[in-house]
Design a protein around this motif. Structure first.
Motif, short mmCIF file in Angstrom:
data_model
loop_
_atom_site.label_atom_id
_atom_site.label_comp_id
_atom_site.label_asym_id
_atom_site.label_seq_id
_atom_site.Cartn_x
_atom_site.Cartn_y
_atom_site.Cartn_z
N MET A 352 0.83 -1.21 0.00
CA MET A 352 0.00 0.00 0.00
C MET A 352 0.86 1.26 0.00
SD MET A 352 -2.61 -1.64 2.77
CE MET A 352 -3.49 -0.17 3.29
N GLU A 353 1.88 1.24 0.81
CA GLU A 353 2.78 2.40 0.92
C GLU A 353 3.50 2.66 -0.40
OE1 GLU A 353 4.65 5.47 3.34
OE2 GLU A 353 3.18 3.99 4.00
N ARG A 354 3.95 1.61 -1.02
CA ARG A 354 4.70 1.74 -2.28
C ARG A 354 3.83 2.35 -3.38
NH1 ARG A 354 6.20 -2.95 -2.27
NH2 ARG A 354 4.70 -3.94 -3.67
N LEU A 355 2.60 1.86 -3.53
CA LEU A 355 1.73 2.38 -4.58
C LEU A 355 1.16 3.75 -4.22
CD1 LEU A 355 -0.22 -0.69 -5.98
CD2 LEU A 355 1.82 0.42 -6.85
N ALA A 356 0.97 4.02 -2.93
CA ALA A 356 0.51 5.36 -2.54
C ALA A 356 1.58 6.40 -2.84
CB ALA A 356 0.16 5.37 -1.05
N ASP A 357 2.84 6.04 -2.65
CA ASP A 357 3.93 6.94 -3.01
C ASP A 357 3.93 7.20 -4.52
OD1 ASP A 357 6.58 8.29 -2.31
OD2 ASP A 357 7.22 6.82 -3.81
N ARG A 358 3.69 6.16 -5.29
CA ARG A 358 3.61 6.30 -6.75
C ARG A 358 2.45 7.22 -7.14
NH1 ARG A 358 4.71 1.52 -10.56
NH2 ARG A 358 3.92 2.09 -12.62
N LEU A 359 1.32 7.05 -6.46
CA LEU A 359 0.15 7.89 -6.75
C LEU A 359 0.41 9.34 -6.37
CD1 LEU A 359 -2.79 8.30 -7.56
CD2 LEU A 359 -3.46 7.50 -5.27
N GLU A 360 0.98 9.56 -5.20
CA GLU A 360 1.28 10.92 -4.76
C GLU A 360 2.18 11.64 -5.76
OE1 GLU A 360 3.35 13.20 -0.91
OE2 GLU A 360 3.75 11.08 -1.29
N LYS A 361 3.24 10.99 -6.19
CA LYS A 361 4.18 11.61 -7.12
C LYS A 361 3.54 11.86 -8.49
CE LYS A 361 8.32 9.80 -4.86
NZ LYS A 361 9.39 8.76 -4.87
N GLY A 362 2.71 10.92 -8.94
CA GLY A 362 2.06 11.08 -10.22
C GLY A 362 1.06 12.22 -10.23
N LEU A 363 0.29 12.35 -9.16
CA LEU A 363 -0.66 13.47 -9.07
C LEU A 363 0.07 14.80 -9.01
CD1 LEU A 363 -3.22 12.03 -6.46
CD2 LEU A 363 -3.48 12.12 -8.95
N MET A 364 1.15 14.84 -8.24
CA MET A 364 1.90 16.08 -8.13
C MET A 364 2.54 16.46 -9.45
SD MET A 364 2.20 18.33 -5.77
CE MET A 364 2.41 19.85 -6.72
N ARG A 378 -0.40 13.26 1.97
CA ARG A 378 -0.52 11.80 2.13
C ARG A 378 -0.23 11.39 3.55
NH1 ARG A 378 2.78 6.96 1.26
NH2 ARG A 378 4.64 8.14 0.64
N VAL A 379 -0.99 10.40 4.05
CA VAL A 379 -0.67 9.74 5.30
C VAL A 379 -0.77 8.24 5.03
CG1 VAL A 379 -3.06 10.07 6.13
CG2 VAL A 379 -1.24 9.47 7.75
N GLY A 380 0.39 7.61 4.84
CA GLY A 380 0.43 6.20 4.51
C GLY A 380 -0.24 5.93 3.18
N ALA A 381 -1.25 5.07 3.20
CA ALA A 381 -1.95 4.68 1.97
C ALA A 381 -3.07 5.62 1.61
CB ALA A 381 -2.51 3.26 2.14
N ARG A 382 -3.22 6.69 2.35
CA ARG A 382 -4.29 7.67 2.13
C ARG A 382 -3.69 8.90 1.45
NH1 ARG A 382 -9.17 8.11 5.17
NH2 ARG A 382 -10.16 10.15 4.96
#
Length: 457
Positions: A352-364, A378-382
């Motif tokens: 969850m953490e790995r893909l949430a990091d990917r999502l955060e960077k992609g949105l930014m 972001r807070v963890g997977a959120r």
């Protein structure tokens, strides 16, 4: 140049996006239109719960099924689900261990008002995972918070509680207080509210230790109830030193600290508290703890247990004001055990953490490419995109950053592109079943929409 607000997006562009996406949605959902466009017969406002009307859709979509991180409606559209029941399905829809436990327990009975072998196992797991030694089971986080606050008042002999402006703790009455131009007021929109909640609740801004210290000085606050991160509007992260200061000030004034991790359980197996070494006196967790079956937990320290024993010994027997008939029912306990033992694992959180990091960077990256004055929290997977500059410091700033019309258009546009996010704010969750393909699909959809908005601007 068209007029625009803090979002950097002209209102005309927002209106055009919403109109186009509404037409696209209506054309794609004939079965949901037939079933729900005029409301579901027999229900107030045409839905089982009135807030189901809060989705920014021309009419509700009816769900056919959901598995893992994919939701399918009755029109046959499969969507990558990043809403996940607004955290209720944070570990995915029907995780196999939970589905198996539910099916097996259904053959043995659903509720007894008596403990089970699952209860015995859970009693060992909760202290191991969440740290505190004493636990109780409730049906919702709202219930758990209510019961915990009742205990806090009982053992301290103090009447008031303190909340942070912009907090969310379910439908606990005392927490429906906010700041308006620096003054505590009842939240607007409350129905049937016949008492002034500000009499028994103090409210200060998140991250403001000076205001917190001043509020606690009077010695009449039984408990501070807080989320580790403000999560139910535009996300507000704690500033360095805030939680340490909160813990120090509550201890110095004999005030109990209740941490509600119902949303921040996205951080780690033991929640934000475990990951960052917080030391709550009381702890509450609801929503995903039983994989989507209504259940919650609340725990407390040895000191509170001793004080509660003394209070109960001096109190006549009778209704304690805590507990409901279906609390700790056998079905919920079976599902909860499956979650704690087999679903809420370190490996699941690493994914969850790995893909949430990917999502955060992609949105930014999409926000930067569109030159929009937004940010991502972001807070963890959120994960949450916020249509305003950041980071935000407190609840007042979070409220000002909210952009309802723009957010509604974005949510609908994402849904039309195969991605479902939370309807009440810009929240996205990554679960153990979420794939990199789904994350990339969301990033691509968001990039397309923000690019379109910027071209119009």
């Amino acid at each position: 140049m068209m007029a625009q607000d803090h979002t950097g997006v002209p209102k005309a562009a927002i209106a055009a996006l919403m109109a186009a996406e509404q037409d696209r949605f209506i054309a794609a959902h004939p079965r949901s239109a037939e079933a729900a466009a005029n409301g579901l017969s027999g229900f107030y406002q045409g839905v089982p719960m009135h807030w189901m009307r809060d989705w920014p859709l021309p009419f509700p979509i009816l769900v056919q099924n959901a598995h893992g991180a994919t939701l399918t409606d009755i029109d046959g559209h499969e969507r990558a689900d990043f809403c996940l029941g607004d955290t209720g399905a944070m570990f995915g829809h029907s995780p196999p261990p939970v589905a198996k436990a539910i099916a097996e327990q259904a053959q043995r009975g659903l509720t007894y008002m008596l403990p089970t072998a699952d209860a015995a196992a859970i009693g060992h797991l909760l202290p191991q995972i969440f740290g505190l030694p004493h636990w109780q089971i409730a049906t919702t986080a709202t219930d758990a918070n209510r019961f915990a606050l009742r205990v806090a008042r009982a053992v301290t002999g103090r009447p008031r509680i303190l909340v942070f402006n912009g907090c969310y703790h379910g439908t606990v009455d005392e927490t429906f207080v906010r700041l308006d131009k620096g003054q505590a007021v009842n939240r607007p929109g409350l129905l049937g509210q016949f008492t002034d909640l500000t009499r028994d609740t103090a409210v200060v801004e998140f991250n403001d230790l000076t205001a917190l210290e001043q509020a606690l000085k009077a010695g009449d606050i039984a408990c501070v109830i807080t989320e580790p991160v403000l999560t139910n509007s535009c996300m507000v992260l704690p500033e360095p030193g805030f939680h340490a200061g909160l813990r120090r000030l509550t201890r110095e004034t004999g005030t109990l600290l209740l941490i509600d991790e119902t949303h921040t359980i996205s951080t780690a197996r033991g929640g934000y508290s475990a990951r960052y070494g917080l030391e709550p006196d009381m702890f509450v967790l609801g929503k995903p703890i039983a994989g989507g079956i209504p259940a919650s937990i609340w725990g407390f320290t040895d000191d509170i247990a001793r004080r509660l024993d003394a209070v109960r010994a001096a109190t006549p027997s009778g209704h304690s004001g805590m507990g409901t008939t279906l609390s700790a029912n056998a079905l919920a306990l079976a599902a909860m055990r499956a979650v704690l033992e087999q679903v809420m694992t370190a490996d699941a959180y690493a994914h969850m953490e790995r893909l949430a990091d990917r999502l955060e960077k992609g949105l930014m990256a999409a926000i930067t490419a569109a030159s929009l004055p937004w940010h991502v929290a972001r807070v963890g997977a959120r994960v949450e995109f916020i249509c305003a500059p950041g980071p935000l410091r407190n609840g007042t700033a979070a409220e000002a950053a909210h952009a309802p019309e723009l957010e509604a258009a974005l949510h609908l546009a994402l849904l039309n592109r195969g991605c479902l996010i939370a309807p009440f704010h810009n929240m996205m969750l990554v679960c153990p079943a979420t794939t990199a393909i789904q994350v990339d699909r969301l990033i691509a959809a968001f990039t397309d929409i923000t690019g379109q908005l910027r071209r119009v601007a």
